[in-house]
Motif scaffolding. Sequence first.
Motif, PDB file in Angstrom:
ATOM      1  N   ILE A  95       0.801  -1.221   0.064  1.00 15.91           N
ATOM      2  CA  ILE A  95       0.222  -0.015  -0.151  1.00 15.91           C
ATOM      3  C   ILE A  95       0.886   1.179  -0.043  1.00 15.91           C
ATOM      4  CG2 ILE A  95      -1.673   1.362   1.486  1.00 15.91           C
ATOM      5  CD1 ILE A  95      -2.884  -1.109   2.223  1.00 15.91           C
ATOM      6  N   PHE A  96       1.878   1.312   0.921  1.00 13.26           N
ATOM      7  CA  PHE A  96       2.712   2.567   0.905  1.00 13.26           C
ATOM      8  C   PHE A  96       3.740   2.472  -0.413  1.00 13.26           C
ATOM      9  CE2 PHE A  96       1.815   2.199   5.744  1.00 13.26           C
ATOM     10  CZ  PHE A  96       1.411   3.509   5.687  1.00 13.26           C
ATOM     11  N   ALA A  97       4.050   1.489  -0.870  1.00 12.06           N
ATOM     12  CA  ALA A  97       4.797   1.533  -2.201  1.00 12.06           C
ATOM     13  C   ALA A  97       3.943   1.989  -3.136  1.00 12.06           C
ATOM     14  CB  ALA A  97       5.443   0.180  -2.535  1.00 12.06           C
ATOM     15  N   ASP A  98       2.758   1.666  -3.424  1.00 13.35           N
ATOM     16  CA  ASP A  98       1.847   2.232  -4.552  1.00 13.35           C
ATOM     17  C   ASP A  98       1.641   3.567  -4.179  1.00 13.35           C
ATOM     18  OD1 ASP A  98       1.370   0.026  -6.302  1.00 13.35           O
ATOM     19  OD2 ASP A  98      -0.157  -0.733  -5.004  1.00 13.35           O
ATOM     20  N   GLY A  99       1.475   3.950  -2.864  1.00 13.62           N
ATOM     21  CA  GLY A  99       1.226   5.488  -2.752  1.00 13.62           C
ATOM     22  C   GLY A  99       2.347   6.550  -3.103  1.00 13.62           C
ATOM     23  N   PHE A 100       3.695   5.703  -2.536  1.00 15.24           N
ATOM     24  CA  PHE A 100       4.815   6.835  -2.833  1.00 15.24           C
ATOM     25  C   PHE A 100       5.004   6.642  -4.494  1.00 15.24           C
ATOM     26  CE2 PHE A 100       9.257   6.688  -3.522  1.00 15.24           C
ATOM     27  CZ  PHE A 100       9.835   7.935  -2.765  1.00 15.24           C
ATOM     28  N   VAL A 101       4.704   5.778  -5.198  1.00 11.37           N
ATOM     29  CA  VAL A 101       4.988   5.766  -6.596  1.00 11.37           C
ATOM     30  C   VAL A 101       3.915   6.856  -7.112  1.00 11.37           C
ATOM     31  CG1 VAL A 101       4.713   4.528  -8.690  1.00 11.37           C
ATOM     32  CG2 VAL A 101       6.066   3.593  -6.860  1.00 11.37           C
ATOM     33  N   ALA A 102       2.715   6.738  -6.790  1.00 13.24           N
ATOM     34  CA  ALA A 102       1.703   7.627  -7.249  1.00 13.24           C
ATOM     35  C   ALA A 102       2.114   9.165  -6.976  1.00 13.24           C
ATOM     36  CB  ALA A 102       0.303   7.307  -6.484  1.00 13.24           C
ATOM     37  N   LEU A 103       2.732   9.438  -5.699  1.00 11.44           N
ATOM     38  CA  LEU A 103       3.153  10.890  -5.118  1.00 11.44           C
ATOM     39  C   LEU A 103       3.968  11.189  -6.251  1.00 11.44           C
ATOM     40  CD1 LEU A 103       3.043  13.167  -2.844  1.00 11.44           C
ATOM     41  CD2 LEU A 103       4.760  11.703  -1.795  1.00 11.44           C
ATOM     42  N   CYS A 104       5.109  10.270  -6.527  1.00 10.59           N
ATOM     43  CA  CYS A 104       6.017  10.614  -7.504  1.00 10.59           C
ATOM     44  C   CYS A 104       5.683  10.942  -9.130  1.00 10.59           C
ATOM     45  CB  CYS A 104       7.088   9.484  -7.684  1.00 10.59           C
ATOM     46  SG  CYS A 104       8.025   9.249  -6.038  1.00 10.59           S
ATOM     47  N   THR A 105       4.680  10.171  -9.105  1.00 13.10           N
ATOM     48  CA  THR A 105       3.881  10.687 -10.585  1.00 13.10           C
ATOM     49  C   THR A 105       3.288  12.289 -10.554  1.00 13.10           C
ATOM     50  OG1 THR A 105       3.611   8.466 -10.865  1.00 13.10           O
ATOM     51  CG2 THR A 105       2.188   9.755 -12.365  1.00 13.10           C
ATOM     52  N   LEU A 106       2.596  12.298  -9.073  1.00 13.34           N
ATOM     53  CA  LEU A 106       1.660  13.607  -9.139  1.00 13.34           C
ATOM     54  C   LEU A 106       2.743  14.957  -9.173  1.00 13.34           C
ATOM     55  CD1 LEU A 106      -1.048  15.000  -8.306  1.00 13.34           C
ATOM     56  CD2 LEU A 106      -0.319  14.619  -6.091  1.00 13.34           C
ATOM     57  N   VAL A 107       4.046  14.540  -8.716  1.00 13.09           N
ATOM     58  CA  VAL A 107       4.834  15.824  -8.809  1.00 13.09           C
ATOM     59  C   VAL A 107       5.324  15.980  -9.986  1.00 13.09           C
ATOM     60  CG1 VAL A 107       7.390  16.603  -8.067  1.00 13.09           C
ATOM     61  CG2 VAL A 107       5.893  15.350  -6.416  1.00 13.09           C
TER      62      VAL A 107
END
Length: 403
Positions: free
Chosen positions: A76-88
Amino acid sequence: MDNSWKRKFSIIWAGQFISLISSSAVNFAIIIWLSLEKGSAEVLAFAAIAAMLPQAIIGPIAGVYVDRWDRKKTMIFADGFVALCTLVMSISFYLGYESLLLIYVMLALRSVGSSFHMPAMQSSIPMLAPESELLRVSGINQIIQSVSTIAGPALGALAIGLLSIGNVLLLDIIGAIVAIVSLLFVHIPNPQVAEKSKASIQQVIQDIKIGFREITRNKGVSWMFFYSILATFCIMPVAVLFPLLTIQHFGGGKFEMSLIEIMWGVGMLVGGSLLGIFKPSISKIVIINCMQIILGITFSLSGYISSSAFIFFVVLTGIGGVAASIYNASFTTVLQEQIKPEMLGRVFSMYFSVAIFPSIVGLMSSGFVSDAIGINLMFIILGSIVAFIGIVSFFTPSLMKLK
């Protein structure tokens, strides 16, 4: 183990399917955007290296923590971190800030997240499915990856034609959210770990050594790893050169390159479907060796055939996809059966790291080597080596003793 594992897998697979397709679409869209905006093969190579190198470097360390942490929360946290990087990245494009350095950094950080997610996912499977069903589960995983390989580029090309690159990146965020939500509805048990204290640097190094010993204690698994490393060093450079072979030898263009990529995905889909539908009674090691031989032959023939035999090249690519899919699923299943559940995270991380390094070597050297000896000869030589490795594997007693 009760039959509820099928329901859990259905929920997980649904989320992962959406996430994989969206990620595949976004990755392909980024490649198209970089190609159109920068027009540089060097830029594409650096982007690919940025997306893979962190996994290779921190993979073994990530595996140590995957084995110590709750695997569901890790995903869950790994998916969230990847999504955050994409958002940036998406926000930077909206603001008109299109720095290559920022793109490289964000791709690298996304790779860090993936280095935790992949081993956590693979090491969770034996905790959910009965051992007798692991090969079938691996086959279905191959189907999902194959469909994303086929549909992702098509969706990415369509999206980049209709939307700005900033909006296209949002697709990856949506996919990550779906994957996270699906995980919230299932319980993934964790193996019993003797030591659950915080891992110091010394403890991390010690755990990596323990994971390495877990591989080497079984001679059959050690030989399987060794042969896989050798084969991967040959397979990855060939994979990088497929577009160049299509263009330079067969005189193809964008359509032909897309067709070859789709045929590889279709082949993987067929291979995964065969394992998902049928349950092979022969040894998985025999399957692995045979698939290596077939894959090597398809590479060699692709470099040998006439430039007018493009249709034959398409067929060979599909057969290679089938062989690669069955090989990957069988290899993964053997590891899941032979390695202790509490060790799987670090073992899979080591495997992913080993598999990525040849890709980087291929990206950096394939252009120079192919210019020196010719793309066709490179396909013939590397394909022959892969087939030879498969043949030699049959004459390794400790490997053949594995189920």
